[in-house]
Motif scaffolding. Sequence first.
Motif, PDB file in Angstrom:
ATOM      1  N   HIS A 186       0.881  -1.193   0.029  1.00 28.45           N
ATOM      2  CA  HIS A 186      -0.067  -0.059  -0.033  1.00 28.45           C
ATOM      3  C   HIS A 186       0.977   1.223   0.088  1.00 28.45           C
ATOM      4  CE1 HIS A 186      -2.525   3.226   1.771  1.00 28.45           C
ATOM      5  NE2 HIS A 186      -3.459   2.600   0.838  1.00 28.45           N
ATOM      6  N   GLU A 220      -6.229   1.785  -4.927  1.00 30.10           N
ATOM      7  CA  GLU A 220      -7.449   1.181  -4.481  1.00 30.10           C
ATOM      8  C   GLU A 220      -7.250  -0.432  -4.045  1.00 30.10           C
ATOM      9  OE1 GLU A 220     -11.936   0.693  -6.027  1.00 30.10           O
ATOM     10  OE2 GLU A 220     -10.909   2.544  -6.543  1.00 30.10           O
ATOM     11  N   ALA A 221      -6.763  -1.027  -4.967  1.00 37.56           N
ATOM     12  CA  ALA A 221      -6.538  -2.403  -4.796  1.00 37.56           C
ATOM     13  C   ALA A 221      -5.614  -2.774  -3.500  1.00 37.56           C
ATOM     14  CB  ALA A 221      -5.774  -3.051  -5.992  1.00 37.56           C
ATOM     15  N   PHE A 250      -5.234  -0.738  -0.855  1.00 34.15           N
ATOM     16  CA  PHE A 250      -6.348  -0.440   0.158  1.00 34.15           C
ATOM     17  C   PHE A 250      -6.947  -1.478   0.338  1.00 34.15           C
ATOM     18  CE2 PHE A 250     -10.498   0.678   1.673  1.00 34.15           C
ATOM     19  CZ  PHE A 250     -10.073   1.943   2.686  1.00 34.15           C
ATOM     20  N   PHE A 251      -7.655  -2.202  -0.364  1.00 36.93           N
ATOM     21  CA  PHE A 251      -8.603  -3.412  -0.120  1.00 36.93           C
ATOM     22  C   PHE A 251      -7.799  -4.719   0.376  1.00 36.93           C
ATOM     23  CE2 PHE A 251     -11.705  -0.785  -2.610  1.00 36.93           C
ATOM     24  CZ  PHE A 251     -12.673  -0.615  -1.456  1.00 36.93           C
ATOM     25  N   ALA A 267      -7.171  -4.043   4.047  1.00 34.90           N
ATOM     26  CA  ALA A 267      -8.491  -4.292   4.884  1.00 34.90           C
ATOM     27  C   ALA A 267      -8.594  -5.879   4.976  1.00 34.90           C
ATOM     28  CB  ALA A 267      -9.553  -3.648   4.279  1.00 34.90           C
ATOM     29  N   ASP A 268      -8.243  -6.365   3.951  1.00 34.20           N
ATOM     30  CA  ASP A 268      -8.647  -8.128   3.837  1.00 34.20           C
ATOM     31  C   ASP A 268      -7.654  -8.776   4.558  1.00 34.20           C
ATOM     32  OD1 ASP A 268     -10.792  -7.660   2.173  1.00 34.20           O
ATOM     33  OD2 ASP A 268      -9.831  -8.405   0.442  1.00 34.20           O
ATOM     34  N   GLU A 317      -8.192  -8.173   8.484  1.00 32.85           N
ATOM     35  CA  GLU A 317      -9.445  -9.152   8.926  1.00 32.85           C
ATOM     36  C   GLU A 317      -9.075 -10.565   9.169  1.00 32.85           C
ATOM     37  OE1 GLU A 317     -12.819  -8.251   6.256  1.00 32.85           O
ATOM     38  OE2 GLU A 317     -13.370  -6.693   7.608  1.00 32.85           O
ATOM     39  N   VAL A 328     -11.868  -2.298  10.465  1.00 30.72           N
ATOM     40  CA  VAL A 328     -12.014  -1.959   9.376  1.00 30.72           C
ATOM     41  C   VAL A 328     -13.370  -1.034   9.155  1.00 30.72           C
ATOM     42  CG1 VAL A 328     -12.038  -2.257   6.849  1.00 30.72           C
ATOM     43  CG2 VAL A 328     -10.569  -3.664   8.318  1.00 30.72           C
ATOM     44  N   ASP A 364     -16.456   1.071   7.066  1.00 31.97           N
ATOM     45  CA  ASP A 364     -17.061   1.420   5.949  1.00 31.97           C
ATOM     46  C   ASP A 364     -16.724   2.811   5.386  1.00 31.97           C
ATOM     47  OD1 ASP A 364     -18.024  -1.147   5.450  1.00 31.97           O
ATOM     48  OD2 ASP A 364     -20.011  -0.787   6.600  1.00 31.97           O
ATOM     49  N   ASP A 365     -16.823   3.173   4.196  1.00 30.55           N
ATOM     50  CA  ASP A 365     -16.769   4.476   3.775  1.00 30.55           C
ATOM     51  C   ASP A 365     -17.611   5.399   4.583  1.00 30.55           C
ATOM     52  OD1 ASP A 365     -14.797   3.939   2.068  1.00 30.55           O
ATOM     53  OD2 ASP A 365     -15.786   3.740   0.332  1.00 30.55           O
TER      54      ASP A 365
END
Length: 87
Positions: A19, A35-36, A38-39, A42-43, A46, A64, A66-67
């Motif tokens: 990132h 963006e990829a 970022f996710f 987050a993944d 988790e 994490v 939500d927007d």
Amino acid sequence: MSIDPRVALQSLTTALEEHLIAASARRGEGDPTVEAAFFAVADAFEVYDDSLYEAYGEVTPLEVIDDVDDEDEEEADDDEDLEIVEG
């Protein structure tokens, strides 16, 4: 199947590093690489948090988000509808 928390932590660290690389090479707003990444962070977070809980019954102090929550979105809509009335 549970994942070893050390393996999940290494995946999270790698995702954070990727990132940083993507953010430093960002090519404008909405860069799909950022963006990829970022996710991916987050993944990976988790998975780490879940594996930590499964192995030791512990969690991190992070989450994490939500927007925009529905409640926050409604408040933003309400603010946009306000007018300044001078009397």
